[in-house]
Design a protein around this motif. Structure first.
Motif, PDB file in Angstrom:
ATOM      1  N   PRO A   1       0.905  -1.218  -0.052  1.00  0.00           N
ATOM      2  CA  PRO A   1      -0.323   0.273   0.087  1.00  0.00           C
ATOM      3  C   PRO A   1       0.772   1.313  -0.102  1.00  0.00           C
ATOM      4  CG  PRO A   1      -0.186  -0.903   2.256  1.00  0.00           C
ATOM      5  CD  PRO A   1       0.624  -1.556   1.337  1.00  0.00           C
ATOM      6  N   VAL A   2       0.107   2.401  -0.437  1.00  0.00           N
ATOM      7  CA  VAL A   2       1.124   3.539  -0.477  1.00  0.00           C
ATOM      8  C   VAL A   2       1.072   3.993   0.936  1.00  0.00           C
ATOM      9  CG1 VAL A   2       1.796   5.669  -2.322  1.00  0.00           C
ATOM     10  CG2 VAL A   2       0.998   2.922  -3.405  1.00  0.00           C
ATOM     11  N   LYS A   3       2.085   4.764   1.439  1.00  0.00           N
ATOM     12  CA  LYS A   3       1.659   5.815   2.666  1.00  0.00           C
ATOM     13  C   LYS A   3       1.603   7.276   2.578  1.00  0.00           C
ATOM     14  CE  LYS A   3       4.054   2.275   5.558  1.00  0.00           C
ATOM     15  NZ  LYS A   3       5.370   2.480   6.508  1.00  0.00           N
ATOM     16  N   ARG A   4       0.417   7.663   2.133  1.00  0.00           N
ATOM     17  CA  ARG A   4       0.008   9.313   1.953  1.00  0.00           C
ATOM     18  C   ARG A   4      -0.150  10.385   3.390  1.00  0.00           C
ATOM     19  NH1 ARG A   4      -2.447   6.527  -1.400  1.00  0.00           N
ATOM     20  NH2 ARG A   4      -2.014   6.641  -3.477  1.00  0.00           N
TER      21      ARG A   4
END
Length: 480
Positions: free
Chosen positions: A476-479
């Protein structure tokens, strides 16, 4: 009693050599020349003959309840017929009804199989899905020695597995170290074509192949292979009958996917013209699924066996007599699907494979025994003539001849799809568990002398695949 097979040529999948074979306590104890044997050993003269691993048929349906009736062959008559033809082990199918417990169905089949006179094992079909199926699969793998699960992509409104079931079952198989297998036909396509043909007034067996076109098999094969690719699990396709499905397997294997394919002896020789026979009983006797195909598919299947795209041969032995087939007299979709072959597979493949130069003797052994033992994880206990292996052996007389006929076969069915074909190359002896069960045309069998063979899970290799799949999974992309 100890047995010495003397004077023959031992043929394994990897080599052939002149050697004697000594058997004691159901096990091959020694292979070689000038063996030191006890004086009470029975000696079989195999001069001029080949000594090969007994055949393993990975696809049979003994005593199967199907389409409103029950297959005429039970586990005793079926395994006896197999022994007469050189087959010393079968892998049959447990097929639960929708919503039936896998373990309940498995226990039923185990009870039926107690009368078998050769060794046997089971694939178990997954026909539906819930948490109980998830748990039963683990019990079957870890406690009952089942390492393969069957999925019917055909037979809508009966045992067809929807894509959701396929996904869940394939994923669970990977976790357990088991092999998913599939009957690859697009069940919805087949169902719709059946209805269309019936509305057109085509009610006879000639409509059967039209309702199950090669595209239905090719599409399903592609779908199953792609699903297995995404999940990361190996896959075995039963009764590959078309060039379409064969190409899907070949392409998948070329890109490194572990996919296996099985061909039936009948599909290698018989074409779809049989469904246009003017005699209903004869045409209906050939109704099986997938159906027999146009001749060019046979050529493709032979080439698949030669080039390694197909690894095993089987029969899909599932017998229904004329009175049972008559249930579909006015509606081809109600003709019970199934044909025989467990007795004839080896002779057919020898005659039309080895005898025509399509196969070497070693390739014959590979596709009738060794590859099945390897794929389903019972090698080298089965599928090879070597010290320590089970004494499941066929002594093969390459000069023996006969004409196949329902009047003389041992199979419990009134029709033979190979009727009238002449074969050259037959068993002179079949040895199962160290006992001579077939000798020079005579069976020496008794119910219950076969054994259930557990097949270990593929855990180490499969778990490596699972680790690879997890390692390459997207993160998952950490935003902020």
């Amino acid at each position: 009693m100890p047995i010495l097979i003397r004077g023959g040529t031992v043929v394994n999948a990897d080599c052939s050599a002149r050697a004697d074979v000594y058997i004691e306590d159901g096990i091959i104890k020694a292979v070689g020349l000038d063996l030191d044997i006890p004086s009470d050993a029975e000696i079989i003269d195999a001069g001029g003959q080949y000594v090969m691993p007994g055949g393993i048929d990975p696809h049979t349906h003994m005593q199967l309840p199907f389409m409103g009736t029950v297959a005429s062959e039970d586990f005793y008559t079926g395994t006896a017929a197999g022994l007469a033809g050189g087959t010393t082990m079968i892998i049959d199918f447990v097929i639960p009804s929708p919503q039936q417990s896998l373990m309940e169905a498995y226990d039923t089949w185990r009870g039926w199989a107690e009368k078998a006179c050769s060794d046997y094992s089971f694939h178990v079909a997954v026909t539906w899905w819930d948490d109980s199926v998830h748990e039963d699969m683990q019990t079957l793998v870890e406690h009952e020695g089942v390492n393969s699960f069957k999925h019917f992509m055909a037979y809508k409104n009966a045992i067809m597995a929807e894509d959701e079931t396929l996904y869940n079952s394939f994923s669970r198989a990977l976790e357990l170290g088991a092999m998913p297998t599939v009957h690859a036909e697009n069940g919805e396509m087949v169902f719709q074509l059946q209805q269309k043909l019936l509305k057109m007034g085509m009610t006879g067996p000639e409509a059967h192949p039209l309702s199950r076109p090669p595209a239905a098999e090719g599409e399903a094969a592609n779908r199953a292979i792609r699903l297995a690719e995404v999940i990361g699990v190996p896959l075995y396709l039963v009764h590959v009958s078309t060039e379409d499905a064969l190409q899907e397997i070949a392409v998948a294997r070329a890109r490194g996917q572990r996919v296996y394919g099985e061909a039936l002896a009948g599909h290698l020789l018989i074409d779809e013209s049989v469904y246009r026979d003017p005699d209903f009983a004869t045409a209906a006797a050939h109704v099986m699924s997938p159906p027999f195909r146009e001749k060019h598919h046979q050529d493709a299947l032979w080439k698949g066996l030669q080039n390694g795209s197909l690894q095993t041969t089987a029969t899909d032995h599932c017998c229904f007599c004329a009175n049972q087939k008559a249930a579909g007299k006015d509606d081809f979709s109600k003709i019970p699907n199934g044909t025989a072959g467990v007795e004839d597979r080896l002779a057919i493949l020898w005659t039309y494979g080895v005898g025509t130069g399509k196969l070497t003797m070693e390739e014959f052994v590979a596709i009738t025994s060794t590859n099945t033992a390897r794929i389903f994880n019972i090698y080298p206990r089965k599928g090879v003539i070597r010290s320590g292996a089970d004494a499941d052996i066929v002594i093969w007389d390459p000069a023996a001849e006969k004409t196949i006929s329902a009047k003389t076969h041992h199979q419990n069915v009134d029709f033979n799809i190979f009727e009238g074909r002449k074969v050259k190359g037959l068993p002179s002896h079949t040895i199962s568990n160290g006992e001579i069960r077939y000798r020079q045309g005579a069976l020496h069998t008794a119910p219950g002398t076969g054994r259930y063979i557990k097949r270990p899970a593929f855990a180490p290799a499969f778990h490596a695949l699972e680790k690879i799949a997890k390692a390459t999974a997207p993160k998952p992309v950490k935003r902020k």
